[in-house]
Design an enzyme around this catalytic site. Sequence first.
Site, mmCIF file in Angstrom:
data_model
loop_
_atom_site.group_PDB
_atom_site.id
_atom_site.type_symbol
_atom_site.label_atom_id
_atom_site.label_comp_id
_atom_site.label_asym_id
_atom_site.label_seq_id
_atom_site.Cartn_x
_atom_site.Cartn_y
_atom_site.Cartn_z
ATOM 1 N N ASP A 208 3.977 9.107 -4.418
ATOM 2 C CA ASP A 208 5.177 10.275 -4.669
ATOM 3 C C ASP A 208 6.164 9.466 -5.496
ATOM 4 O OD1 ASP A 208 6.626 12.363 -4.112
ATOM 5 O OD2 ASP A 208 7.717 11.117 -2.626
ATOM 6 N N ASP B 110 6.286 -2.979 -4.852
ATOM 7 C CA ASP B 110 7.549 -3.421 -5.586
ATOM 8 C C ASP B 110 7.287 -4.037 -7.073
ATOM 9 O OD1 ASP B 110 5.979 -5.579 -4.305
ATOM 10 O OD2 ASP B 110 7.631 -6.595 -3.560
ATOM 11 N N LYS C 223 0.695 -2.564 -0.463
ATOM 12 C CA LYS C 223 1.768 -3.518 0.244
ATOM 13 C C LYS C 223 0.912 -4.051 1.166
ATOM 14 C CE LYS C 223 5.873 -5.159 0.466
ATOM 15 N NZ LYS C 223 6.491 -5.867 -0.426
ATOM 16 N N TYR D 240 2.679 10.699 5.373
ATOM 17 C CA TYR D 240 3.304 12.156 5.222
ATOM 18 C C TYR D 240 2.477 12.890 6.449
ATOM 19 C CZ TYR D 240 5.349 12.349 0.574
ATOM 20 O OH TYR D 240 6.139 12.378 -0.392
ATOM 21 N N ASP E 105 7.460 9.813 -9.792
ATOM 22 C CA ASP E 105 8.770 9.908 -10.209
ATOM 23 C C ASP E 105 9.473 9.130 -11.203
ATOM 24 O OD1 ASP E 105 8.954 12.227 -8.632
ATOM 25 O OD2 ASP E 105 11.074 11.858 -8.126
HETATM 26 C C1 IPM Z 1 5.973 16.115 -4.624
HETATM 27 C C2 IPM Z 1 7.191 16.492 -3.884
HETATM 28 C C3 IPM Z 1 6.615 16.674 -2.595
HETATM 29 C C4 IPM Z 1 5.972 15.507 -1.984
HETATM 30 C C5 IPM Z 1 7.719 17.245 -1.354
HETATM 31 C C6 IPM Z 1 8.470 18.363 -2.087
HETATM 32 C C7 IPM Z 1 7.318 17.400 -0.230
HETATM 33 O O1 IPM Z 1 8.147 15.436 -3.893
HETATM 34 O O2 IPM Z 1 5.167 16.921 -4.932
HETATM 35 O O3 IPM Z 1 6.116 14.979 -5.606
HETATM 36 O O4 IPM Z 1 6.523 14.527 -1.610
HETATM 37 O O5 IPM Z 1 4.508 15.324 -2.121
HETATM 38 MN MN MN Z 2 7.840 13.884 -5.386
#
Ligand code: IPM
Ligand code: MN
Length: 361
Positions: free
Chosen positions: A247, A223, A191, A142, A251
């Site tokens: 990240d 993975d 990884k 990032y 999710d």
């Molecule tokens: C998160 C979001 C952010 C990230 C984006 C919006 C930059 O997806 O906070 O998880 O990737 O950190």
């Molecule tokens: Mn995110």
Amino acid sequence: MDYQIALLSGDGIGPEITEASVSVLEKTGALFGHSFHFKPYLIGGNAIDACGEPLPQETVSGCLASDSVLLGAVGGPKWDDLPGDRRPEKALLGIRAALGLYTNLRPAKLFPALRGASPLRADLIANGFDILIVRELTGGIYFGDRGYRNGRYGEEAFDTESYSVTEIERIGRAAFEAAMQRNRRLVSVDKANVLETSRLWRKTMHMLAESYPEVQYRDLFVDNAAMQLVRDPRQFDVIVTSNMFGDILSDEASQLTGSIGMLASASLGDSKRGLYEPIHGSAPDIAGKNLANPVAAILSGAMMLRYSFGLNREADAIESAVNTVLEQGFRTADLVGVSCIEPVSCTEMTAQILNALSSAE
Ligand code: IPM
Ligand code: MN
């Protein structure tokens, strides 16, 4: 006590959900005898519109002068075609870095009432699961060098990942400490079969593990970790991983709890000042429609009370009010799925949580 909180509502559903969180924090303050003062600052797309840049200096100074920061979400289609360094998302990375918030805690815990909203088979989640993802937040790909250059096939883009021992050690220590407070099981995700940064990551984690003999430590390739999360989330207590892997895995883990609209996060550094935000985005498709799930933002407020202010009873009260409302059957649209429950709006969900808060006292 009086607390000064910088309020970064942001874009899309950001304003609706932070408003919900603010009302819950104010109510909690009234019930427990604290004053939370919120001061709004621009960030993301609305800051670009108002002053031409996603992260104005005034916002950074305002956050630095506050006791803590509450954030909604940034971004939207309106700003999608801007160059990378002027996009709303850049502001999010910028504020995380400016405040030195290298530790991102993302708890993925199944509320018992939401078992039916999880995509996992009932027997796997009969007793729930409770995972804490510790994501490195100010390093890795990032923040590495990026750009365009002439490559073998002509013009190409590149991003780079680097991690120093210092960065790995400090996030590792945060994760081991978190594990010590919980069930003392830690999985480090990397990884290392391909990436040099991951090999240094793993080596550094192994060194740290020697100082935490009570923590049961294990490595997983990313993975495999992605697969194990859906195969059986009960095997996890604390997961520590890099910025990008964290990240993605957060999710994935959020969906196991029923919806990404449930997951809160705390971003912490070396001071008490943290930044608290839901892990979801600005959801432009439902913005302004009063459909968003305010729970992730409300639980982020609870995390602020716990981690920045040490107000554990107050945080417990918010979390249990959320639990009560879910037990009573209230669901925002994201949680309804294929069931025939009639969804409630963002403001209705918030009103129910406020109500549960006061009746608990
Ligand atoms: C998160 C979001 C952010 C990230 C984006 C919006 C930059 O997806 O906070 O998880 O990737 O950190
Ligand atoms: Mn995110």
